[in-house]
Design a protein around this motif. Structure first.
Motif, PDB file in Angstrom:
ATOM      1  N   ASN A   1       0.844  -1.196   0.000  1.00 19.44           N
ATOM      2  CA  ASN A   1       0.000   0.000   0.000  1.00 19.44           C
ATOM      3  C   ASN A   1       0.881   1.249   0.000  1.00 19.44           C
ATOM      4  N   ASN A   2       0.711   2.077  -1.021  1.00 19.97           N
ATOM      5  CA  ASN A   2       1.493   3.305  -1.129  1.00 19.97           C
ATOM      6  C   ASN A   2       0.700   4.359  -1.898  1.00 19.97           C
ATOM      7  N   ALA A   3       1.263   5.567  -1.951  1.00 27.42           N
ATOM      8  CA  ALA A   3       0.580   6.683  -2.606  1.00 27.42           C
ATOM      9  C   ALA A   3       0.593   6.527  -4.126  1.00 27.42           C
ATOM     10  N   VAL A   4      -0.427   7.083  -4.773  1.00 23.38           N
ATOM     11  CA  VAL A   4      -0.488   7.151  -6.223  1.00 23.38           C
ATOM     12  C   VAL A   4      -0.758   8.603  -6.612  1.00 23.38           C
TER      13      VAL A   4
ATOM     14  N   SER B   1       4.825   3.836  -6.462  1.00 19.63           N
ATOM     15  CA  SER B   1       6.051   3.143  -6.092  1.00 19.63           C
ATOM     16  C   SER B   1       5.845   2.430  -4.765  1.00 19.63           C
ATOM     17  N   ASP B   2       6.267   1.148  -4.711  1.00 20.97           N
ATOM     18  CA  ASP B   2       6.222   0.408  -3.450  1.00 20.97           C
ATOM     19  C   ASP B   2       7.548  -0.325  -3.256  1.00 20.97           C
TER      20      ASP B   2
ATOM     21  N   GLN C   1       5.578   1.800 -10.799  1.00 20.12           N
ATOM     22  CA  GLN C   1       4.630   1.675 -11.899  1.00 20.12           C
ATOM     23  C   GLN C   1       4.317   3.045 -12.493  1.00 20.12           C
ATOM     24  N   GLN C   2       4.287   3.104 -13.822  1.00 21.15           N
ATOM     25  CA  GLN C   2       3.825   4.278 -14.552  1.00 21.15           C
ATOM     26  C   GLN C   2       2.777   3.817 -15.556  1.00 21.15           C
ATOM     27  N   SER C   3       1.591   4.412 -15.474  1.00 22.79           N
ATOM     28  CA  SER C   3       0.472   3.959 -16.297  1.00 22.79           C
ATOM     29  C   SER C   3      -0.017   5.055 -17.229  1.00 22.79           C
TER      30      SER C   3
ATOM     31  N   PRO D   1      10.719  -3.419 -11.747  1.00 26.86           N
ATOM     32  CA  PRO D   1      10.960  -4.156 -10.501  1.00 26.86           C
ATOM     33  C   PRO D   1      12.131  -3.552  -9.719  1.00 26.86           C
ATOM     34  N   ASP D   2      12.061  -3.662  -8.408  1.00 27.17           N
ATOM     35  CA  ASP D   2      13.105  -3.121  -7.551  1.00 27.17           C
ATOM     36  C   ASP D   2      14.238  -4.136  -7.374  1.00 27.17           C
TER      37      ASP D   2
END
Length: 210
Positions: free
Chosen positions: A64-67, A90-91, A96-98, A130-131
């Motif tokens: 769970n993170n900010a978007v 980002s987590d 992710q970029q959509s 991926p991290d």
């Protein structure tokens, strides 16, 4: 691939078939929370006899993170709108970029038309980074829908709170083999897999019409 094409075609067909009366363009941005659901496994097996006495550990994780999002589109009339959205999330497991295309149908709640309930469909592309250096970034098809409440502050400004569900299509795997230096020792191969199954967003946005 056929199912993905049908979903994207359905969204585009809905957009094109929507009636075009008095069009109002808008730009806006928003912030919210995004929940990503991951699943994966780690399998270890002997290189001399793959599959024999192998061990697999499965795992799942919810991040769970900010978007953050920027969007622009057009109100075709009081009941139909189409728009494109760029979002960033980002987590601990990935960034992710959509780029999404969405259509909403709006229903006025009251005679003043200040409060509207909306529901619609979304399809687009999600870039997953991926991290870890062991897996490369990739672009993947995403699709889903959204609903929420929009409030018109005045003729130019509006705000809304919405919920969006996105079905993801990201899968990755990597493997490594370890050969002991001692003669006759049995080496092992470790295979790791990971998938991003879906994302859920709860967001608050503000739009400006012109």
């Amino acid at each position: 691939m056929k199912t993905k094409s049908l979903i994207l075609a359905s969204v585009m067909a809905t957009v094109i078939s929507a009636p075009t009366m008095a069009a109002d363009w808008f730009i806006g941005g928003g912030v919210g929370a995004q929940q990503n659901s991951y699943k994966g496994s780690t399998t270890t097996e002997a290189t001399v006899d793959p599959g024999f006495n192998s061990q697999t550990d499965n795992w799942s994780s919810t991040e769970n993170n900010a978007v953050y999002e920027l969007r622009a589109g057009v109100y075709l009339n009081d009941n139909n709108r189409v728009y494109g959205t760029y979002s960033y999330n980002s987590d601990d497991l990935s960034k992710q970029q959509s780029l999404l295309m969405s259509y909403d149908y709006l229903v006025a709640l009251g005679d003043s038309n200040k409060v509207n309930w909306f529901i619609g469909a979304t399809a687009g592309v999600n870039h997953v980074s991926p991290d870890t250096s062991a897996v490369s970034s990739s672009n993947n098809f995403v699709w889903g829908g959204q609903t929420g409440i929009m409030y018109k502050i005045n003729d130019k400004l509006s705000t809304e709170i919405g919920y969006r569900y996105l079905k993801q299509d990201y899968d990755a795997s990597t493997s490594s083999t370890v050969i002991p230096p001692m003669e006759g020792a049995i080496g092992t191969t470790t295979t790791e897999t990971a998938s991003l199954n879906d994302s859920q967003q709860l967001y608050l946005s503000v739009d400006y019409r012109f």
